[in-house]
Design a protein around this motif. Structure first.
Motif, mmCIF file in Angstrom:
data_model
loop_
_atom_site.group_PDB
_atom_site.id
_atom_site.type_symbol
_atom_site.label_atom_id
_atom_site.label_comp_id
_atom_site.label_asym_id
_atom_site.label_seq_id
_atom_site.Cartn_x
_atom_site.Cartn_y
_atom_site.Cartn_z
ATOM 1 N N ASP A 111 1.124 -1.270 0.572
ATOM 2 C CA ASP A 111 -0.175 0.204 -0.432
ATOM 3 C C ASP A 111 0.764 1.644 0.483
ATOM 4 O O ASP A 111 1.765 1.847 0.722
ATOM 5 C CB ASP A 111 -0.838 0.117 1.002
ATOM 6 C CG ASP A 111 -2.028 -1.453 1.207
ATOM 7 O OD1 ASP A 111 -1.815 -2.544 0.559
ATOM 8 O OD2 ASP A 111 -3.325 -1.521 2.509
ATOM 9 N N ASP B 36 -4.529 0.620 -2.941
ATOM 10 C CA ASP B 36 -4.592 2.081 -1.894
ATOM 11 C C ASP B 36 -3.524 3.158 -2.395
ATOM 12 O O ASP B 36 -2.346 3.094 -1.183
ATOM 13 C CB ASP B 36 -4.123 1.329 -0.746
ATOM 14 C CG ASP B 36 -5.561 0.107 0.341
ATOM 15 O OD1 ASP B 36 -6.545 0.438 -0.607
ATOM 16 O OD2 ASP B 36 -5.486 0.112 0.976
ATOM 17 N N ASN C 202 -9.004 -0.795 -1.953
ATOM 18 C CA ASN C 202 -10.253 -0.246 -0.941
ATOM 19 C C ASN C 202 -10.819 1.101 -1.178
ATOM 20 O O ASN C 202 -11.714 1.683 -0.998
ATOM 21 C CB ASN C 202 -10.679 -1.157 0.502
ATOM 22 C CG ASN C 202 -9.619 -0.842 1.583
ATOM 23 O OD1 ASN C 202 -8.394 -1.455 1.459
ATOM 24 N ND2 ASN C 202 -10.072 -0.054 2.566
ATOM 25 N N HIS C 203 -9.310 1.374 -0.612
ATOM 26 C CA HIS C 203 -9.342 3.151 -0.925
ATOM 27 C C HIS C 203 -9.421 3.855 -2.272
ATOM 28 O O HIS C 203 -10.244 4.682 -2.161
ATOM 29 C CB HIS C 203 -8.066 3.624 -0.080
ATOM 30 C CG HIS C 203 -7.782 4.006 1.546
ATOM 31 N ND1 HIS C 203 -8.608 4.804 2.069
ATOM 32 C CD2 HIS C 203 -8.022 2.212 2.500
ATOM 33 C CE1 HIS C 203 -8.466 4.317 3.574
ATOM 34 N NE2 HIS C 203 -7.763 2.814 3.170
ATOM 35 N N HIS D 180 -5.621 -6.716 -4.138
ATOM 36 C CA HIS D 180 -5.099 -5.635 -2.842
ATOM 37 C C HIS D 180 -5.105 -6.546 -1.704
ATOM 38 O O HIS D 180 -4.683 -6.558 -0.377
ATOM 39 C CB HIS D 180 -6.194 -4.505 -2.883
ATOM 40 C CG HIS D 180 -5.861 -3.215 -1.851
ATOM 41 N ND1 HIS D 180 -4.463 -3.209 -1.536
ATOM 42 C CD2 HIS D 180 -6.733 -3.157 -0.560
ATOM 43 C CE1 HIS D 180 -5.218 -2.588 -0.376
ATOM 44 N NE2 HIS D 180 -6.796 -2.649 0.358
ATOM 45 N N HIS E 10 -3.014 -4.484 2.050
ATOM 46 C CA HIS E 10 -3.980 -4.520 2.921
ATOM 47 C C HIS E 10 -3.506 -4.132 4.785
ATOM 48 O O HIS E 10 -4.620 -3.304 5.445
ATOM 49 C CB HIS E 10 -5.159 -5.167 2.652
ATOM 50 C CG HIS E 10 -6.361 -5.000 2.486
ATOM 51 N ND1 HIS E 10 -7.428 -3.707 3.017
ATOM 52 C CD2 HIS E 10 -7.777 -5.485 3.763
ATOM 53 C CE1 HIS E 10 -8.260 -3.305 3.420
ATOM 54 N NE2 HIS E 10 -8.802 -4.572 4.146
HETATM 55 MN MN MN Z 1 -6.782 -1.372 2.118
#
Ligand code: MN
Length: 244
Positions: free
Chosen positions: A26, A55, A81-82, A140, A196
């Motif tokens: 990330d 991310d 997810n971001h 991710h 993550h």
């Molecule tokens: Mn993440």
């Protein structure tokens, strides 16, 4: 006229016969630190490629620089997810996003927000990289199936329905494998590379490699060489992978 945009959720890359392939954890808006890690590894942008577990933004100070990075022909991220917050910026839970580091986005003009969202919508959920010793998968957070083929088939489903959304969300959010310490791995791959979950050291569960060593926080960026599956910097056997 309506434009049809073909978005592939799985992107495949042929083996790199000219240079090296790396994966990094990330990034979270720390591109200066990332560049320093690449320089240390002697990364050559002419022939080498950098894959990212996603991310790319939130929390760090250089989130806006992500568009310059997405324009680099050797930089290939999956969607974290971001990054998915950016794609869904006009419908997502903004309060939760800002709480998780998304305030930089709220400060952008509407046109800029749309431009970021359009570019992030092109990020695949999964990447496949061919190597001399077998196929490497990148997502991710996790592959929610015992086999990569099954994930590939589900992600390429032509129907955009609730099930597909659940599968995508598992790829971007799930921590169940590392929380349970499951070592059964993912069939059909030489290795799966994920981020993550922040660790002090890279960890391997079965054939699943966790490489988010918190370079965006107070850790360091790990570059995983996809040919050798060796880390730069190397894993320190003196340290546990967990934060204590
Ligand atoms: Mn993440």
């Amino acid at each position: 006229m309506l434009e049809t945009i073909e978005v592939s959720r799985v992107r495949r890359f042929a083996a790199n016969t000219a240079g090296r392939d790396f994966a990094v954890g990330d990034i979270h808006g720390h591109f200066t630190r990332l560049q320093a890690a690449l320089d240390t590894a002697g990364f050559n942008p002419v022939v080498d490629r950098l894959f990212s577990v996603g991310d790319l933004v939130d929390r760090g100070p250089e989130c806006r620089d992500v568009l310059d990075w997405l324009a680099k022909p050797w930089f290939h991220p999956v969607r974290g997810n971001h990054d998915d917050y950016v794609v869904r910026f006009d419908t997502c839970d903004t309060e939760n996003w800002v709480y998780n580091g998304g305030s930089w986005f709220a400060g952008l003009a509407w046109d800029e927000q749309r431009e970021f969202a359009a570019q992030f919508a092109e990020l695949p959920i999964a990447i496949e990289v061919e190597t001399a010793l077998g196929l490497i998968g990148i997502v991710h957070a996790d592959c929610p199936f015992p086999s990569w083929d099954q994930l590939h088939t589900e992600l390429e489903s032509p129907e955009s329905n609730k099930r597909l959304r659940l599968v995508q969300n598992s790829c971007m959010w799930s921590r169940s494998r590392i929380q349970e310490g499951t070592t059964c791995g993912v069939e059909g791959l030489r290795a799966l590379v994920v981020g993550h979950t922040q660790l002090r050291q890279p960890a391997v569960l079965g054939n699943v490699h966790y490489i988010d060593t918190a370079g965006w926080m107070d850790g360091h960026f790990t570059l995983l060489d996809l040919a050798t599956l060796q880390c730069n910097p190397p894993i320190n056997p003196e340290l546990s992978f967990d934060w204590d």
